[in-house]
Structures are given as structure tokens and as C-alpha cells.
Design a protein around this motif. Structure first.
Motif, mmCIF file in Angstrom:
data_model
loop_
_atom_site.group_PDB
_atom_site.id
_atom_site.type_symbol
_atom_site.label_atom_id
_atom_site.label_comp_id
_atom_site.label_asym_id
_atom_site.label_seq_id
_atom_site.Cartn_x
_atom_site.Cartn_y
_atom_site.Cartn_z
ATOM 1 N N ALA A 174 0.833 -1.202 0.000
ATOM 2 C CA ALA A 174 0.000 0.000 0.000
ATOM 3 C C ALA A 174 0.869 1.253 0.000
ATOM 4 C CB ALA A 174 -0.931 -0.009 1.211
ATOM 5 N N MET A 175 1.941 1.236 0.773
ATOM 6 C CA MET A 175 2.854 2.367 0.826
ATOM 7 C C MET A 175 3.550 2.563 -0.522
ATOM 8 S SD MET A 175 5.965 2.924 3.550
ATOM 9 C CE MET A 175 7.009 4.386 3.474
ATOM 10 N N LEU A 176 3.960 1.454 -1.137
ATOM 11 C CA LEU A 176 4.631 1.533 -2.433
ATOM 12 C C LEU A 176 3.696 2.063 -3.509
ATOM 13 C CD1 LEU A 176 7.063 0.935 -4.252
ATOM 14 C CD2 LEU A 176 6.232 -1.424 -4.449
ATOM 15 N N LEU A 177 2.458 1.603 -3.518
ATOM 16 C CA LEU A 177 1.507 2.063 -4.525
ATOM 17 C C LEU A 177 1.221 3.561 -4.380
ATOM 18 C CD1 LEU A 177 -0.997 -0.938 -4.542
ATOM 19 C CD2 LEU A 177 0.610 -0.304 -6.349
ATOM 20 N N LYS A 178 1.311 4.060 -3.156
ATOM 21 C CA LYS A 178 1.063 5.485 -2.926
ATOM 22 C C LYS A 178 2.261 6.333 -3.317
ATOM 23 C CE LYS A 178 -0.421 8.729 0.677
ATOM 24 N NZ LYS A 178 -0.827 8.869 2.101
ATOM 25 N N ASP A 179 3.466 5.861 -2.994
ATOM 26 C CA ASP A 179 4.672 6.661 -3.205
ATOM 27 C C ASP A 179 5.375 6.343 -4.521
ATOM 28 O OD1 ASP A 179 7.844 6.871 -2.788
ATOM 29 O OD2 ASP A 179 6.884 8.407 -1.546
ATOM 30 N N GLY A 180 5.367 5.069 -4.916
ATOM 31 C CA GLY A 180 6.000 4.666 -6.164
ATOM 32 C C GLY A 180 7.463 4.293 -6.061
ATOM 33 N N ARG A 181 8.069 4.480 -4.887
ATOM 34 C CA ARG A 181 9.492 4.194 -4.709
ATOM 35 C C ARG A 181 9.686 3.097 -3.670
ATOM 36 N NH1 ARG A 181 11.968 9.145 -2.417
ATOM 37 N NH2 ARG A 181 9.918 9.281 -1.416
ATOM 38 N N LEU A 182 10.659 2.221 -3.914
ATOM 39 C CA LEU A 182 10.922 1.132 -2.985
ATOM 40 C C LEU A 182 11.754 1.580 -1.785
ATOM 41 C CD1 LEU A 182 10.611 -1.915 -2.435
ATOM 42 C CD2 LEU A 182 12.711 -2.287 -3.761
ATOM 43 N N ALA A 183 12.630 2.550 -1.970
ATOM 44 C CA ALA A 183 13.537 2.960 -0.899
ATOM 45 C C ALA A 183 12.810 3.363 0.387
ATOM 46 C CB ALA A 183 14.444 4.089 -1.380
ATOM 47 N N PRO A 184 11.768 4.221 0.336
ATOM 48 C CA PRO A 184 11.076 4.576 1.578
ATOM 49 C C PRO A 184 10.405 3.383 2.253
ATOM 50 C CG PRO A 184 10.523 6.126 -0.177
ATOM 51 C CD PRO A 184 11.235 4.978 -0.813
ATOM 52 N N VAL A 185 9.969 2.421 1.464
ATOM 53 C CA VAL A 185 9.345 1.219 2.036
ATOM 54 C C VAL A 185 10.377 0.429 2.831
ATOM 55 C CG1 VAL A 185 8.197 -0.955 1.494
ATOM 56 C CG2 VAL A 185 7.642 1.108 0.190
ATOM 57 N N LEU A 186 11.545 0.221 2.259
ATOM 58 C CA LEU A 186 12.601 -0.517 2.965
ATOM 59 C C LEU A 186 13.012 0.217 4.231
ATOM 60 C CD1 LEU A 186 14.870 -1.526 -0.070
ATOM 61 C CD2 LEU A 186 13.071 -2.884 1.030
ATOM 62 N N ASP A 187 13.131 1.537 4.159
ATOM 63 C CA ASP A 187 13.519 2.319 5.335
ATOM 64 C C ASP A 187 12.455 2.230 6.430
ATOM 65 O OD1 ASP A 187 15.851 3.088 4.115
ATOM 66 O OD2 ASP A 187 15.094 5.036 3.445
ATOM 67 N N HIS A 188 11.197 2.332 6.032
ATOM 68 C CA HIS A 188 10.107 2.331 7.001
ATOM 69 C C HIS A 188 10.052 1.021 7.783
ATOM 70 C CE1 HIS A 188 6.124 3.277 8.676
ATOM 71 N NE2 HIS A 188 5.786 2.023 8.364
ATOM 72 N N PHE A 189 10.231 -0.089 7.096
ATOM 73 C CA PHE A 189 10.111 -1.396 7.756
ATOM 74 C C PHE A 189 11.455 -1.934 8.240
ATOM 75 C CE2 PHE A 189 6.261 -1.115 5.238
ATOM 76 C CZ PHE A 189 5.302 -1.645 6.089
ATOM 77 N N GLY A 190 12.530 -1.237 7.939
ATOM 78 C CA GLY A 190 13.845 -1.689 8.377
ATOM 79 C C GLY A 190 14.321 -2.933 7.664
ATOM 80 N N TRP A 191 13.920 -3.111 6.424
ATOM 81 C CA TRP A 191 14.259 -4.317 5.666
ATOM 82 C C TRP A 191 15.549 -4.124 4.878
ATOM 83 C CZ3 TRP A 191 8.641 -4.557 3.477
ATOM 84 C CH2 TRP A 191 7.795 -5.165 4.426
ATOM 85 N N GLU A 192 16.322 -5.195 4.779
ATOM 86 C CA GLU A 192 17.482 -5.239 3.900
ATOM 87 C C GLU A 192 17.240 -6.273 2.813
ATOM 88 O OE1 GLU A 192 21.019 -5.986 6.077
ATOM 89 O OE2 GLU A 192 20.935 -4.111 7.217
#
Length: 264
Positions: free
Chosen positions: A115-133
Motif C-alpha cells: 500500500a505504501m509503495l503504490l502510494k509513493d511509487g518508490r521502494l527505498a522509503p518502504v525498505l527504510d520504514h520497515f527496516g528491511w534489507e
């Protein structure tokens, strides 16, 4: 005659104006039988590219994919690195599945991330938000297709093994209308029965993958056939026009008649 550059280089300025893209062939353990299952999605009929056809997840490389690739994969050639990022992003957008994460991702987290990706369009903020590597090494370059005409998709194909048989996916209901898991051989059988449509690149890759009974065998096949850009060409066979692939690229079936062709 135009000569393609190596797979890790961009198309030169004097070449066709193509669109960099990425596709990911995602494997999982089979529910029945022994052949691994692949994730496929059916494109909405209204889509310009491959409308109504069954394809693997993927799409074009965005500028933000290149930005993230420069940060996460500074030592990898940018064309390959950006394609990997695009493949991961497009898979999450289209299927709700986050691949190549170093830590387990719950269905709820994946849904929120999508949902966050569909709203923003970028993967980087999604990874940062969830702390994923990301473990981008888990995506292996499998093939590289590029028709030599304007605005064609210059597509790098990757393979990725989930290492599990239980996966939550959900169709995006915009570009795609259906998601399903099937073996390569069964996908070809479905096409023969008229249950799905498959375009020329998908058919050739399914035929190649149907030769193998495990993900490990697919990796061995890749090692035997170094990846290079390939493009089909039309040739005359007994008065009939066929679209053919070059020899030595790992594909057991090199072409088909133009009369039966679905190119996307």
C-alpha cells in the motif's frame, strides 16, 4: 548490421530507443508432483503490452530504481543493479509479495508495504520504514531479451527461489486480473488448451524452464549459457515467415510461425 552491447551495458545512443525493464521468474516448492511452481499473472485486456496474456511479474525500470541501486549495489553494473531493484519493486506492486528480503516478512507487513509503495511509487522509503534489507544476490540473471525497434522493452529476466511452498499473493486488480502458481510444463499445457494466452518470450522461457525438475538445475543451465542480449528475427521457411531466436542461447525451441505469433 546493428550489434548489441554486452548485457551489463546500456543501449548506445546510436541504437534503438528502448525501455529498460525487468522480469522475475519466481519459484516455489510444488504442492503436488515434483516440478517447481512459477508465479504468473494475467494482464488486464486493456493493457497496451501483453493485454490479456499470462506473464511473469515485472515492468520498466524507473529513475528511483537507479537511485536505490546506486546506494545498495554500488559495485554492480548499474543496468543490472537497477533491473534487480525494478524486479523486486514490480513484484511487490503486482503481487503483494516481497522477494529477496533478508528477514521474514509477514503477510500483514507485505500488504502494508505494498500500500505504501503504490502510494509513493518508490521502494527505498518502504525498505527504510520497515527496516528491511535486501539480498539481491538471490536474484540470478537468467536471460536478456531486446527487440530492435523503437520503444521496445529491453528486458532482463531474473530467477528467484522462495524456498517455501506457502506464499500469500493478491492480484492488484488494475494492470492484472489473476495470479496463479503453476509448473512451466502445465502453463504450456494450459496455453495449448486455450485456458491462457502466452506471448512469444513467455512461451520460449516456459519451454526452457520445463526441461528442469529443480531450481538448482535451472542455475546449472544458466552457467552453461552466458547471458547476452538476444533478439528474434524473421526468416523464411518453405515460404512461411517464422520468428526465430539465435542458436546457442539455451532455448530448446527457437521459433514459431508468424501466423500463430503473440508478441505482446
Amino acid at each position: 548490421m546493428f550489434e548489441f552491447p554486452p548485457t551489463d551495458e546500456p543501449m548506445p545512443v546510436d541504437g534503438p530507443n528502448v525501455v529498460p525493464a525487468a522480469t522475475v521468474v519466481i519459484f516455489r516448492q510444488p504442492r503436488t508432483g515434483t516440478a517447481p511452481e512459477l508465479l504468473m499473472l494475467q494482464r488486464a485486456k486493456e493493457m497496451r503490452f501483453a493485454g490479456g496474456a499470462a506473464v511473469f511479474p515485472g515492468g520498466r525500470v524507473d529513475p528511483a530504481d537507479r537511485d536505490l541501486a546506486n546506494v545498495l549495489l554500488p559495485d554492480m553494473p548499474i543496468e543490472r543493479a537497477a533491473a534487480k531493484i525494478a524486479g523486486i519493486r514490480e513484484t511487490l506492486e503486482e503481487t503483494g509479495l516481497l522477494i529477496a528480503a533478508r528477514t521474514p516478512v509477514s503477510a500483514k507487513e507485505a500488504a502494508d508495504a505494498r500500500a505504501m509503495l503504490l502510494k509513493d511509487g518508490r521502494l527505498a522509503p518502504v525498505l527504510d520504514h520497515f527496516g528491511w534489507e535486501l539480498d539481491t544476490d538471490s536474484l540470478t540473471l537468467y536471460a536478456h531479451w531486446c527487440p530492435i525497434w523503437e520503444r521496445a522493452f529491453d528486458t532482463r529476466f531474473f530467477v528467484h527461489d522462495l524456498g517455501t511452498g506457502s506464499v500469500d499473493v493478491e492480484v492488484d486488480a488494475t494492470e492484472n486480473t489473476r495470479l496463479f502458481w503453476t509448473s512451466a510444463a502445465e502453463a504450456l499445457a494450459m496455453a495449448e488448451r486455450g485456458e491462457i494466452k502466452i506471448i512469444f518470450p513467455t512461451r520460449r522461457n516456459l519451454e526452457r524452464l520445463a526441461q528442469f525438475s529443480s531450481y538448482g538445475e535451472v542455475l546449472e543451465d544458466i552457467a552453461r549459457h552466458p547471458v547476452r542480449r538476444i533478439c528474434g528475427s524473421f526468416v523464411d521457411q518453405n515460404g512461411e515467415k517464422w520468428l526465430m531466436l539465435p542458436e546457442g542461447t539455451g532455448y530448446p525451441v527457437l521459433g514459431e510461425p508468424g501466423a500463430t505469433l503473440l508478441r505482446g
